[in-house]
Design a protein around this motif. Sequence first.
Motif, PDB file in Angstrom:
ATOM      1  N   SER A  62       2.019   2.914  -6.576  1.00  0.00           N
ATOM      2  CA  SER A  62       3.352   2.913  -7.174  1.00  0.00           C
ATOM      3  C   SER A  62       4.052   4.235  -6.905  1.00  0.00           C
ATOM      4  CB  SER A  62       3.254   2.659  -8.680  1.00  0.00           C
ATOM      5  OG  SER A  62       2.554   3.710  -9.310  1.00  0.00           O
ATOM      6  N   VAL A  63       5.369   4.195  -7.088  1.00  0.00           N
ATOM      7  CA  VAL A  63       6.197   5.375  -6.854  1.00  0.00           C
ATOM      8  C   VAL A  63       7.353   5.357  -7.855  1.00  0.00           C
ATOM      9  CG1 VAL A  63       7.579   4.162  -5.092  1.00  0.00           C
ATOM     10  CG2 VAL A  63       7.492   6.665  -5.087  1.00  0.00           C
ATOM     11  N   SER A  64       7.690   6.526  -8.359  1.00  0.00           N
ATOM     12  CA  SER A  64       8.836   6.631  -9.253  1.00  0.00           C
ATOM     13  C   SER A  64      10.011   7.237  -8.497  1.00  0.00           C
ATOM     14  CB  SER A  64       8.494   7.497 -10.464  1.00  0.00           C
ATOM     15  OG  SER A  64       7.506   6.862 -11.246  1.00  0.00           O
ATOM     16  N   VAL A  65      11.201   6.891  -8.963  1.00  0.00           N
ATOM     17  CA  VAL A  65      12.401   7.376  -8.265  1.00  0.00           C
ATOM     18  C   VAL A  65      13.357   7.980  -9.291  1.00  0.00           C
ATOM     19  CG1 VAL A  65      13.390   5.049  -8.287  1.00  0.00           C
ATOM     20  CG2 VAL A  65      14.251   6.721  -6.646  1.00  0.00           C
ATOM     21  N   ASP A  66      13.864   9.172  -8.998  1.00  0.00           N
ATOM     22  CA  ASP A  66      14.777   9.813  -9.951  1.00  0.00           C
ATOM     23  C   ASP A  66      16.204   9.875  -9.369  1.00  0.00           C
ATOM     24  OD1 ASP A  66      14.770  11.885  -8.112  1.00  0.00           O
ATOM     25  OD2 ASP A  66      13.444  13.166  -9.303  1.00  0.00           O
ATOM     26  N   ALA A 105      13.369   0.694   0.541  1.00  0.00           N
ATOM     27  CA  ALA A 105      12.503   0.274   1.649  1.00  0.00           C
ATOM     28  C   ALA A 105      11.652   1.432   2.159  1.00  0.00           C
ATOM     29  CB  ALA A 105      13.351  -0.299   2.780  1.00  0.00           C
ATOM     30  N   ALA A 106      12.254   2.613   2.235  1.00  0.00           N
ATOM     31  CA  ALA A 106      11.528   3.785   2.736  1.00  0.00           C
ATOM     32  C   ALA A 106      10.413   4.187   1.767  1.00  0.00           C
ATOM     33  CB  ALA A 106      12.497   4.940   2.963  1.00  0.00           C
ATOM     34  N   LEU A 107      10.689   4.094   0.466  1.00  0.00           N
ATOM     35  CA  LEU A 107       9.662   4.403  -0.534  1.00  0.00           C
ATOM     36  C   LEU A 107       8.519   3.385  -0.475  1.00  0.00           C
ATOM     37  CD1 LEU A 107      12.042   5.292  -3.513  1.00  0.00           C
ATOM     38  CD2 LEU A 107      10.556   6.906  -2.283  1.00  0.00           C
ATOM     39  N   VAL A 108       8.881   2.136  -0.288  1.00  0.00           N
ATOM     40  CA  VAL A 108       7.866   1.090  -0.133  1.00  0.00           C
ATOM     41  C   VAL A 108       7.013   1.367   1.111  1.00  0.00           C
ATOM     42  CG1 VAL A 108       7.546  -1.370   0.390  1.00  0.00           C
ATOM     43  CG2 VAL A 108       9.150  -0.666  -1.409  1.00  0.00           C
ATOM     44  N   MET A 109       7.689   1.766   2.192  1.00  0.00           N
ATOM     45  CA  MET A 109       6.971   2.044   3.443  1.00  0.00           C
ATOM     46  C   MET A 109       5.931   3.130   3.245  1.00  0.00           C
ATOM     47  SD  MET A 109       6.722   1.013   6.522  1.00  0.00           S
ATOM     48  CE  MET A 109       5.646   1.555   7.846  1.00  0.00           C
ATOM     49  N   ARG A 110       6.305   4.161   2.516  1.00  0.00           N
ATOM     50  CA  ARG A 110       5.358   5.259   2.267  1.00  0.00           C
ATOM     51  C   ARG A 110       4.055   4.727   1.644  1.00  0.00           C
ATOM     52  NH1 ARG A 110       4.968  11.145   2.878  1.00  0.00           N
ATOM     53  NH2 ARG A 110       2.875  11.393   2.076  1.00  0.00           N
ATOM     54  N   LYS A 159       1.284 -10.773   9.638  1.00  0.00           N
ATOM     55  CA  LYS A 159       2.519 -10.879   8.847  1.00  0.00           C
ATOM     56  C   LYS A 159       2.165 -10.711   7.377  1.00  0.00           C
ATOM     57  CE  LYS A 159       5.271 -13.635  12.051  1.00  0.00           C
ATOM     58  NZ  LYS A 159       6.204 -14.778  12.201  1.00  0.00           N
ATOM     59  N   THR A 160       2.935  -9.876   6.718  1.00  0.00           N
ATOM     60  CA  THR A 160       2.629  -9.493   5.342  1.00  0.00           C
ATOM     61  C   THR A 160       3.824  -9.745   4.435  1.00  0.00           C
ATOM     62  OG1 THR A 160       1.258  -7.694   6.216  1.00  0.00           O
ATOM     63  CG2 THR A 160       1.862  -7.588   3.883  1.00  0.00           C
ATOM     64  N   ALA A 161       3.598 -10.500   3.380  1.00  0.00           N
ATOM     65  CA  ALA A 161       4.632 -10.638   2.345  1.00  0.00           C
ATOM     66  C   ALA A 161       4.555  -9.398   1.467  1.00  0.00           C
ATOM     67  CB  ALA A 161       4.396 -11.895   1.523  1.00  0.00           C
ATOM     68  N   VAL A 162       5.554  -8.550   1.600  1.00  0.00           N
ATOM     69  CA  VAL A 162       5.603  -7.293   0.851  1.00  0.00           C
ATOM     70  C   VAL A 162       6.481  -7.506  -0.374  1.00  0.00           C
ATOM     71  CG1 VAL A 162       6.347  -4.886   0.926  1.00  0.00           C
ATOM     72  CG2 VAL A 162       5.317  -5.947   2.954  1.00  0.00           C
ATOM     73  N   GLU A 163       6.015  -7.009  -1.513  1.00  0.00           N
ATOM     74  CA  GLU A 163       6.815  -7.129  -2.726  1.00  0.00           C
ATOM     75  C   GLU A 163       6.757  -5.826  -3.498  1.00  0.00           C
ATOM     76  OE1 GLU A 163       7.431 -10.376  -6.300  1.00  0.00           O
ATOM     77  OE2 GLU A 163       5.395  -9.833  -5.769  1.00  0.00           O
ATOM     78  N   ALA A 164       7.903  -5.394  -3.995  1.00  0.00           N
ATOM     79  CA  ALA A 164       7.965  -4.239  -4.890  1.00  0.00           C
ATOM     80  C   ALA A 164       8.547  -4.711  -6.211  1.00  0.00           C
ATOM     81  CB  ALA A 164       8.835  -3.138  -4.301  1.00  0.00           C
ATOM     82  N   VAL A 165       7.844  -4.391  -7.301  1.00  0.00           N
ATOM     83  CA  VAL A 165       8.315  -4.775  -8.638  1.00  0.00           C
ATOM     84  C   VAL A 165       8.487  -3.524  -9.485  1.00  0.00           C
ATOM     85  CG1 VAL A 165       7.225  -7.059  -8.559  1.00  0.00           C
ATOM     86  CG2 VAL A 165       5.979  -5.138  -9.534  1.00  0.00           C
ATOM     87  N   ASN A 166       9.459  -3.559 -10.385  1.00  0.00           N
ATOM     88  CA  ASN A 166       9.681  -2.401 -11.246  1.00  0.00           C
ATOM     89  C   ASN A 166       8.808  -2.475 -12.502  1.00  0.00           C
ATOM     90  OD1 ASN A 166      10.967  -4.119 -13.075  1.00  0.00           O
ATOM     91  ND2 ASN A 166      13.042  -3.498 -12.477  1.00  0.00           N
ATOM     92  N   PHE A 185       8.708   9.570   4.453  1.00  0.00           N
ATOM     93  CA  PHE A 185       8.658   8.141   4.151  1.00  0.00           C
ATOM     94  C   PHE A 185       7.701   7.302   5.013  1.00  0.00           C
ATOM     95  CE2 PHE A 185      13.138   9.267   2.895  1.00  0.00           C
ATOM     96  CZ  PHE A 185      12.972   9.069   1.533  1.00  0.00           C
ATOM     97  N   ASP A 186       7.343   7.783   6.180  1.00  0.00           N
ATOM     98  CA  ASP A 186       6.600   6.921   7.108  1.00  0.00           C
ATOM     99  C   ASP A 186       5.678   7.774   7.980  1.00  0.00           C
ATOM    100  OD1 ASP A 186       5.737   4.920   8.818  1.00  0.00           O
ATOM    101  OD2 ASP A 186       7.743   4.229   9.388  1.00  0.00           O
ATOM    102  N   PRO A 187       4.679   8.409   7.309  1.00  0.00           N
ATOM    103  CA  PRO A 187       3.884   9.419   8.020  1.00  0.00           C
ATOM    104  C   PRO A 187       2.810   8.841   8.939  1.00  0.00           C
ATOM    105  CG  PRO A 187       3.162   9.256   5.739  1.00  0.00           C
ATOM    106  CD  PRO A 187       4.345   8.324   5.878  1.00  0.00           C
ATOM    107  N   GLN A 188       3.194   7.924   9.798  1.00  0.00           N
ATOM    108  CA  GLN A 188       2.269   7.468  10.823  1.00  0.00           C
ATOM    109  C   GLN A 188       2.304   8.485  11.977  1.00  0.00           C
ATOM    110  OE1 GLN A 188       1.872   2.979  11.177  1.00  0.00           O
ATOM    111  NE2 GLN A 188       4.019   3.098  10.588  1.00  0.00           N
ATOM    112  N   PRO A 189       1.165   8.650  12.656  1.00  0.00           N
ATOM    113  CA  PRO A 189       1.087   9.711  13.672  1.00  0.00           C
ATOM    114  C   PRO A 189       2.233   9.680  14.688  1.00  0.00           C
ATOM    115  CG  PRO A 189      -1.083   8.775  13.280  1.00  0.00           C
ATOM    116  CD  PRO A 189      -0.110   7.940  12.500  1.00  0.00           C
ATOM    117  N   PHE A 190       2.645   8.471  15.101  1.00  0.00           N
ATOM    118  CA  PHE A 190       3.675   8.408  16.142  1.00  0.00           C
ATOM    119  C   PHE A 190       5.076   8.724  15.632  1.00  0.00           C
ATOM    120  CE2 PHE A 190       1.982   4.090  15.238  1.00  0.00           C
ATOM    121  CZ  PHE A 190       3.021   3.566  14.497  1.00  0.00           C
ATOM    122  N   HIS A 191       5.205   8.974  14.315  1.00  0.00           N
ATOM    123  CA  HIS A 191       6.494   9.413  13.761  1.00  0.00           C
ATOM    124  C   HIS A 191       6.498  10.898  13.376  1.00  0.00           C
ATOM    125  CE1 HIS A 191       7.647   5.293  13.721  1.00  0.00           C
ATOM    126  NE2 HIS A 191       7.044   4.943  12.610  1.00  0.00           N
TER     127      HIS A 191
END
Lengths: 187, 187
Positions: free
Chosen positions: A54-58, A97-102, A157-164, B69-75
């Motif tokens: 999880s990640v928090s956002v301010d 999306a970027a926070l989810v990617m992390r 293929k991945t079903a990605v979900e972010a919930v609060n 946000f996306d710390p994969q080696p190629f980034h």
Amino acid sequence: MAGPGPAGESKYFCNSSVMLELTGRRGCDTTGVNENGLSYFEDYRLGATYECGSVSVDQASIVAFGKEFDPQPFHVDPVAAASGPFGGLIASGWHTAALVMRLLVENYLSAESSLGSAGLDELRWPHPVRPGDTLRVRGTVVESRRSLSKPDRGIVKTAVEAVNQEGQTVMRATAINFMLVRPDPGT
Amino acid sequence: MAGPGPAGESKYFCNSSVMLELTGRRGCDTTGVNENGLSYFEDYRLGATYECGSVSVDQASIVAFGKEFDPQPFHVDPVAAASGPFGGLIASGWHTAALVMRLLVENYLSAESSLGSAGLDELRWPHPVRPGDTLRVRGTVVESRRSLSKPDRGIVKTAVEAVNQEGQTVMRATAINFMLVRPDPGT
């Protein structure tokens, strides 16, 4: 013809026979495996759901991202946002999306085998992300197949979900990733 | 029941009868209109393509975004990236998307009428973005319809494309946006 070599910092690079000799069957330093135990294509089990943290956002980070990439009033100006369509400041969907990617990089994708993404289908932001929200991310493998043209890899293929914190889905998408198959210990 | 009021910094806020009286038919300070002349839902003509400017990306910004946000080696690691699947450092797809968004906010979306996005379909990164690339962005209106449930707005679907300096498509997607219809001058 096989594609390019695997991604990975040099200490995780595992496509050389020297590394295979040194480190045994996996051919890799296992510190490259994430906490879900996902390392190569074969590890992503069809139907399995993996919790990705999880990640928090301010407010400061919402405004900073908005000013750099998505300067719409409801992302950058708390006063204007209060009388805007969301009744307050919300995060750019790209920030979410970027926070989810992390979290996916840290807990789902593998530094040993990730070959990047072709993209995503049906990316949606069904509920706004507001300052103070904590987002929990999970990924479910919805498709898994070996590449026909490049035998060193598979497509997941991945079903990605972010919930609060209230259980509301704030983002969902189907991500398409390429991953190396586990090296054959006999080669 | 009509939805919430329009987005906009206070100087562009145009949902009040006072503003309508002060500034005439449009009900807005026209500095809110972008360079493509797009202000309200009705302005987005089905089939029209709008050029949205260009942006260059350097190695420092690719690495900075990647580390956050996306710390994969190629980034994030030029040395590891050189022997990785792309033969060098490439931008996170999310970084590319965020850079594209900036140009859409400045040249396509309207501060007066944008009510945010539901999401995107078929987001793809068919070609890597590398340090030094310059990306040109354009949007084509592929669907445009009034909302049935909320008569103050319409839904615009836009085929977004970003191409590099060699004409290679580095990102494409179909974005789904909600936009206010032009206020009735008689109300």
